[in-house]
Design an enzyme around this catalytic site. Structure first.
Site, PDB file in Angstrom:
ATOM      1  N   ASP A  64       4.562  -0.449  -4.344  1.00 42.30           N
ATOM      2  CA  ASP A  64       3.581  -1.154  -5.170  1.00 42.30           C
ATOM      3  C   ASP A  64       3.931  -1.046  -6.649  1.00 42.30           C
ATOM      4  O   ASP A  64       3.748  -1.996  -7.415  1.00 42.30           O
ATOM      5  CB  ASP A  64       2.177  -0.581  -4.928  1.00 42.30           C
ATOM      6  CG  ASP A  64       1.550  -1.091  -3.642  1.00 42.30           C
ATOM      7  OD1 ASP A  64       2.138  -1.988  -3.015  1.00 42.30           O
ATOM      8  OD2 ASP A  64       0.466  -0.590  -3.269  1.00 42.30           O
ATOM      9  N   HIS A  98       0.816  -1.223   0.000  1.00 40.89           N
ATOM     10  CA  HIS A  98       0.000   0.000   0.000  1.00 40.89           C
ATOM     11  C   HIS A  98       0.846   1.267   0.000  1.00 40.89           C
ATOM     12  O   HIS A  98       0.319   2.365   0.210  1.00 40.89           O
ATOM     13  CB  HIS A  98      -0.974   0.026   1.192  1.00 40.89           C
ATOM     14  CG  HIS A  98      -1.827  -1.210   1.286  1.00 40.89           C
ATOM     15  ND1 HIS A  98      -2.723  -1.568   0.308  1.00 40.89           N
ATOM     16  CD2 HIS A  98      -1.889  -2.180   2.242  1.00 40.89           C
ATOM     17  CE1 HIS A  98      -3.317  -2.692   0.655  1.00 40.89           C
ATOM     18  NE2 HIS A  98      -2.822  -3.095   1.807  1.00 40.89           N
TER      19      HIS A  98
END
Length: 568
Positions: free
Chosen positions: A133, A128
């Site tokens: 990511d 996150h």
């Protein structure tokens, strides 16, 4: 938007440039689930607004393919932000790693980012976090491209913005039709001359009216009538001042035997009072069940070859031969594939299979190749069934088979895939219909020009040139909605005989493991095809694999479901 990260990747798959920043969403904006992303209002204070970084981000994206996991969502989000900033989003193509891995079919429990990262050996350090990511996504892209190259798969690149085709059908009269108030009553049938109107009756209006059309419709709706935009055999009454009207509604009313009254008579009927109707029962029974297919009496009984967990691709043969082979695969518990993927366990080669361009790749991958007799020969070991090739494979439904959807997920996705070599374009559509198989209004027709129903209850996504998906939120269905019908139409003058078999997969959400798979192989000269229906069954929902084809076009299919299609 709270944070953004961009990494550019060269032709060699190596990372080139990195850009990351927090983004101030503006005063009064709730940062959302801070316990997940850790981005508090205090951390965001002093960060640039999106408009301040739009220019540099645009230069990083210019001339490149936008890659994301669930790329349709990311592209739409970015497009909205760039539009608000008054800056062009310079992206002409996008690639979805979720769609690409659906094609590849890796042996994973699901297709979530973390699951694919583990499969491709990519280390995830801080879930996150935008930059981490994005780095993980870059590693997944490298692994996915290598897997696609081994299978010689075409990449599911999508033009941005997605092009809208006509599929030989006209569009509804309004590209963004106003949402009607759903009628809470069941359709009691047609009005009988001399009788009383009853709540739930479907009433259509055509031609000029002395009372403004909107006001007339509001009066009828307030009385409990169901004001519809088109005429079908389910319409109870047509209001038309000109008895000789040559409108499309008047012509269809005459063909279907729908009674017609003028505006004055209709207002008298309203004043006289509308009889009570029966409210929709959200726990009522669904459609009658169709049993799972069994061999017909005249068919020879074939020795069982247990194929549960096997995914078998049929190559070569005429349409009827290939279709019969796929039916045998399903009858023995296997899944009939339409494309070569990592999950294909066996090949059935019919006459002409040697000319298929995929045969050299199949040989290199050492996938077992069998003649058609393999499907009717006893399995090795006599009556002892071998271990399934993939015990976690989704359940296989034959034509007409049904599946109760577990109540564990509010959203269900019906993914539709066809052969990559198909040269004609296919459009997937959906109709949100009542017990009469009719839409409440044009807004309940989901198609390429209107990819979402009101409140996002039903939405359409294009994952690539040969795959599209319909997602349904069954918890947000209005009481009058009894069913969602998923269909497909071939663009132009082509037929589904040229497209070949259609594969359906049903999964909770968008990136979970499929719960069901079905291959529909019923069409030859048809131009439209009913694929599946999700319908209420008691307190829950059920899915049926259909495969019913029609030679009429998409416009005619839409009219049959009550959509007001313009002929102009």
């Amino acid at each position: 938007m709270l944070s953004l990260a961009v990494i550019t990747v060269g032709p060699d798959g190596q990372f080139r440039e990195e850009f990351t920043t927090l983004v101030d969403p503006g005063p009064g904006c709730d940062p959302g689930p801070v316990h997940i992303h850790g981005l508090t209002r205090k951390r965001l204070n002093g960060a640039p607004a999106f408009g301040q970084i739009a220019g540099p981000v645009a230069e990083l994206l210019r001339g490149r393919v936008l890659v994301a996991h669930n790329a349709q969502f990311d592209y739409g989000f970015l497009a909205a932000e760039f539009s608000r900033a008054g800056v062009e989003l310079p992206v002409s193509r996008r690639l979805c790693t979720l769609a690409l891995n659906r094609r590849i079919g890796p042996p994973t429990a699901d297709l979530r980012l973390a699951t694919l990262a583990a499969h491709y050996g990519v280390r995830q350090q801080q879930a996150h976090d935008a930059l981490d990511d994005t780095r993980v996504l870059g590693g997944i892209l490298r692994g996915s491209l290598a897997a696609a190259a081994r299978l010689e798969l075409r990449l599911p690149l999508i033009a941005c913005p997605p092009q809208q085709r006509g599929s030989g059908a006209s569009s509804p009269r309004s590209a963004a039709p106003a949402r009607r108030i759903p009628c809470p009553y069941r359709n009691p049938g047609r009005w009988e001359p001399g009788g009383q109107l009853v709540q739930g009756m479907k009433v259509a209006i055509t031609g000029a009216t002395r009372t403004p059309r909107t006001a007339l419709g509001e009066c009828a709706t307030a009385a409990g009538l169901n004001v519809v935009t088109s005429v079908s055999r389910h319409t109870g009454l047509l209001v038309a001042d000109d008895a000789a009207s040559d409108s499309a509604k008047a012509r269809r009313a005459a063909e279907a035997g729908v009674p017609v009254v003028d505006e004055v008579a209709f207002l008298r009927l309203l004043t006289a009072g509308v009889g009570p109707g029966v409210r929709h029962d959200t726990t009522g029974p669904g459609p009658s069940e169709v049993p799972t297919q069994v061999p017909r009496a005249e068919e020879p009984v074939v020795p069982a070859r247990p194929l549960r967990g096997h995914r078998v691709l049929v190559l070569g043969g005429h349409h009827s031969e290939a279709r019969a082979a796929r039916e045998l695969i399903v009858r023995h518990g296997g899944a009939a594939a339409v494309n070569l993927s990592a999950g294909v366990t066996d090949i059935v080669a019919l006459p002409g299979a040697e000319r298929d361009r995929r045969m050299s790749r199949i040989t290199a991958l050492r996938v077992p190749v069998h003649e058609s007799a393999w499907l009717t020969e006893p399995a090795p070991g006599g009556s002892t069934a071998p271990e399934p090739a993939n015990p976690a494979a989704p359940r296989v439904l034959p034509l007409g088979g049904v599946l109760d959807l577990p109540p564990t997920s509010p959203r269900w996705t019906v993914s539709v895939t066809w052969a990559q070599h198909a040269r004609c374009a296919v459009d997937v559509v959906a109709f949100l219909v009542d017990e009469d198989e009719q839409v409440a209004g044009d807004a309940d027709f989901v198609f390429y020009g209107q990819p979402e129903s009101p409140a996002g209850t039903v939405s359409l996504a294009a994952d690539g040139p040969s795959e599209q998906a319909v997602t349904v939120d069954v918890t947000a269905m209005p009481p009058a909605a009894r069913k969602v019908v998923v269909a497909a139409a071939v663009d132009g003058g082509a037929t589904f005989g040229e497209v070949g078999p259609i594969e359906l997969t049903v999964l909770p959400g968008t990136n979970a493991a499929p719960l069901m798979q079905s291959t529909l192989d019923a069409a030859t000269s048809e131009r439209t095809l009913l694929l599946a229906e999700l319908y209420r069954r008691g307190p829950g929902w059920r899915l049926r694999a259909m495969g019913q084809g029609f030679e009429s076009d998409l416009a005619e299919l839409a009219r049959a479901h009550g959509v007001d299609v313009s002929t102009e």
